[in-house]
Design a protein around this motif. Sequence first.
Motif, PDB file in Angstrom:
ATOM      1  N   ILE A   1       0.354  -1.491  -0.248  1.00  0.00           N
ATOM      2  CA  ILE A   1      -0.052   0.016  -0.106  1.00  0.00           C
ATOM      3  C   ILE A   1       0.788   1.212  -0.603  1.00  0.00           C
ATOM      4  N   GLY A   2       2.078   1.537   1.218  1.00  0.00           N
ATOM      5  CA  GLY A   2       2.947   2.345   1.216  1.00  0.00           C
ATOM      6  C   GLY A   2       3.466   2.668  -0.612  1.00  0.00           C
ATOM      7  N   SER A   3       3.809   1.852  -0.908  1.00  0.00           N
ATOM      8  CA  SER A   3       4.327   2.757  -2.456  1.00  0.00           C
ATOM      9  C   SER A   3       3.058   3.131  -3.354  1.00  0.00           C
ATOM     10  N   GLU A   4       2.363   2.000  -3.398  1.00  0.00           N
ATOM     11  CA  GLU A   4       0.880   3.267  -4.592  1.00  0.00           C
ATOM     12  C   GLU A   4       0.836   4.793  -3.869  1.00  0.00           C
ATOM     13  N   TYR A   5       0.826   5.067  -2.289  1.00  0.00           N
ATOM     14  CA  TYR A   5       1.184   5.839  -1.992  1.00  0.00           C
ATOM     15  C   TYR A   5       1.983   6.830  -2.158  1.00  0.00           C
ATOM     16  N   ALA A   6       3.359   6.357  -2.350  1.00  0.00           N
ATOM     17  CA  ALA A   6       4.270   7.759  -2.591  1.00  0.00           C
ATOM     18  C   ALA A   6       4.142   8.185  -3.443  1.00  0.00           C
ATOM     19  N   ARG A   7       3.987   7.009  -5.231  1.00  0.00           N
ATOM     20  CA  ARG A   7       3.360   7.495  -6.338  1.00  0.00           C
ATOM     21  C   ARG A   7       2.397   8.126  -6.458  1.00  0.00           C
ATOM     22  N   ALA A   8       1.489   8.107  -5.494  1.00  0.00           N
ATOM     23  CA  ALA A   8       0.317   9.644  -5.814  1.00  0.00           C
ATOM     24  C   ALA A   8       0.672  10.061  -5.271  1.00  0.00           C
ATOM     25  N   VAL A   9       1.076  10.453  -4.494  1.00  0.00           N
ATOM     26  CA  VAL A   9       1.698  11.706  -3.288  1.00  0.00           C
ATOM     27  C   VAL A   9       2.687  12.002  -4.747  1.00  0.00           C
ATOM     28  N   ALA A  10       3.645  11.861  -5.263  1.00  0.00           N
ATOM     29  CA  ALA A  10       4.686  12.182  -5.735  1.00  0.00           C
ATOM     30  C   ALA A  10       3.815  12.747  -7.144  1.00  0.00           C
ATOM     31  N   ALA A  11       2.975  12.087  -7.867  1.00  0.00           N
ATOM     32  CA  ALA A  11       2.339  12.507  -8.852  1.00  0.00           C
ATOM     33  C   ALA A  11       1.748  13.874  -8.877  1.00  0.00           C
ATOM     34  N   ALA A  12       1.298  14.099  -7.647  1.00  0.00           N
ATOM     35  CA  ALA A  12       0.268  14.513  -7.326  1.00  0.00           C
ATOM     36  C   ALA A  12       1.330  16.697  -6.534  1.00  0.00           C
ATOM     37  N   GLY A  13       2.726  16.049  -6.899  1.00  0.00           N
ATOM     38  CA  GLY A  13       3.480  17.170  -6.980  1.00  0.00           C
ATOM     39  C   GLY A  13       4.056  17.416  -5.479  1.00  0.00           C
ATOM     40  N   ALA A  14       3.695  16.229  -4.663  1.00  0.00           N
ATOM     41  CA  ALA A  14       4.394  16.422  -3.142  1.00  0.00           C
ATOM     42  C   ALA A  14       5.489  16.146  -3.329  1.00  0.00           C
ATOM     43  N   VAL A  15       6.443  16.338  -2.100  1.00  0.00           N
ATOM     44  CA  VAL A  15       7.518  15.718  -2.031  1.00  0.00           C
ATOM     45  C   VAL A  15       6.803  14.051  -0.754  1.00  0.00           C
ATOM     46  N   ALA A  16       7.328  13.248  -1.750  1.00  0.00           N
ATOM     47  CA  ALA A  16       7.482  11.811  -0.866  1.00  0.00           C
ATOM     48  C   ALA A  16       8.339  11.136  -0.386  1.00  0.00           C
ATOM     49  N   VAL A  17       7.813  11.215   1.105  1.00  0.00           N
ATOM     50  CA  VAL A  17       9.610  11.387   1.833  1.00  0.00           C
ATOM     51  C   VAL A  17       9.664   9.384   2.269  1.00  0.00           C
ATOM     52  N   ILE A  18      10.185   8.232   1.463  1.00  0.00           N
ATOM     53  CA  ILE A  18      10.234   6.747   2.156  1.00  0.00           C
ATOM     54  C   ILE A  18      10.342   6.490   2.566  1.00  0.00           C
ATOM     55  N   ALA A  19       9.763   6.918   3.703  1.00  0.00           N
ATOM     56  CA  ALA A  19      10.647   6.136   5.171  1.00  0.00           C
ATOM     57  C   ALA A  19      10.072   5.108   5.613  1.00  0.00           C
ATOM     58  N   ASP A  20      11.283   3.604   5.629  1.00  0.00           N
ATOM     59  CA  ASP A  20      11.071   2.157   6.076  1.00  0.00           C
ATOM     60  C   ASP A  20      11.792   1.243   6.312  1.00  0.00           C
ATOM     61  N   THR A  21      12.289   1.029   6.834  1.00  0.00           N
ATOM     62  CA  THR A  21      13.350  -0.178   7.154  1.00  0.00           C
ATOM     63  C   THR A  21      14.092  -0.671   6.152  1.00  0.00           C
ATOM     64  N   SER A  22      13.332  -1.211   5.060  1.00  0.00           N
ATOM     65  CA  SER A  22      14.546  -2.017   4.393  1.00  0.00           C
ATOM     66  C   SER A  22      14.373  -0.646   2.710  1.00  0.00           C
ATOM     67  N   GLU A  23      15.765  -0.764   2.973  1.00  0.00           N
ATOM     68  CA  GLU A  23      17.031   0.321   2.423  1.00  0.00           C
ATOM     69  C   GLU A  23      17.095   0.311   1.033  1.00  0.00           C
ATOM     70  N   GLU A  24      16.674  -1.637   0.846  1.00  0.00           N
ATOM     71  CA  GLU A  24      17.088  -1.323  -1.090  1.00  0.00           C
ATOM     72  C   GLU A  24      15.325  -1.377  -1.844  1.00  0.00           C
ATOM     73  N   ASN A  25      14.328  -1.507  -0.798  1.00  0.00           N
ATOM     74  CA  ASN A  25      13.080  -1.283  -1.723  1.00  0.00           C
ATOM     75  C   ASN A  25      12.830   0.135  -1.703  1.00  0.00           C
ATOM     76  N   GLY A  26      13.253   0.973  -0.705  1.00  0.00           N
ATOM     77  CA  GLY A  26      12.944   2.028  -0.426  1.00  0.00           C
ATOM     78  C   GLY A  26      13.499   3.211  -1.622  1.00  0.00           C
ATOM     79  N   ARG A  27      14.879   2.939  -1.589  1.00  0.00           N
ATOM     80  CA  ARG A  27      15.530   3.388  -2.874  1.00  0.00           C
ATOM     81  C   ARG A  27      15.582   2.939  -3.671  1.00  0.00           C
ATOM     82  N   LYS A  28      14.621   1.519  -4.393  1.00  0.00           N
ATOM     83  CA  LYS A  28      14.646   1.474  -5.542  1.00  0.00           C
ATOM     84  C   LYS A  28      12.870   2.497  -6.252  1.00  0.00           C
ATOM     85  N   LEU A  29      12.146   2.263  -4.735  1.00  0.00           N
ATOM     86  CA  LEU A  29      11.353   2.816  -4.890  1.00  0.00           C
ATOM     87  C   LEU A  29      11.024   4.575  -5.045  1.00  0.00           C
TER      88      LEU A  29
END
Length: 258
Positions: A20-48
Amino acid sequence: MNGVDIDNKVVVITGAAGRIGSEYARAVAAAGAVAVIADTSEENGRKLADEIIANSGKADFELLDITSKESVQRLITVLTERYGRVDALVNNAYPRNKRYGARLEDVTYEDFCDNVGTHLGGYFLTSQQFGLHFQKQGYGNIVNMASIYGVVAPRFEVYEGTRMTMPVEYAAIKSAVIHLTKYLAKYFKGSNIRVNCISPGGILDAQPVEFLDKYRAFSLSKGMLDPQDLTGTLLYLLSDMSKFVNGQNIVVDDGWAL
């Protein structure tokens, strides 16, 4: 989304590397905001974050442990130094131990406390620390992720014939998240801080057909939802379209809880 203006807002999404969080991040960024991906998974977070930036969006990745006060405070400090502000926090992380999801009779007291403590406790900690920061900042917005199982009793019948169940910890956590939301909204009265939550229905994730059929029988049209079905509600709560919506729980479940 028409009418939603969150352009250039700095929005922290915990657990943003997940389903769910990855879709939230994409939607927030698509709406012009800065999506801060805060997660314990560095690999997946940086990839997103790289994916969002490659699609002309604005995104950052930051490691975050929602059960660590030091980690939460570090994130607030880093973002404030980088952007001068933090506009919103979306509590979306879903921490759980390896034994989570057992049937009631198999859940130990220790596991129950562990799962409630990390999930509900983590939401408390992030909301507390960001809320205090928002007070100093003069405004802020918190959106918590709850669930329909925080609203209605479990429908155990939809799990019959499968290896699935509805974890007792989940019911306790998500019902508490809804009331924590109301508590925080009332506590921060007069501080220009809004606190709301979203209670989604079930999200598609390769569940067995027999479960999906039983689940759909309680729904009004689609049945299980896709993560994208929740993004419109999140964008609404992050925008000024909802500026007088405070302390509320918005159910998005295709009528499943009726």
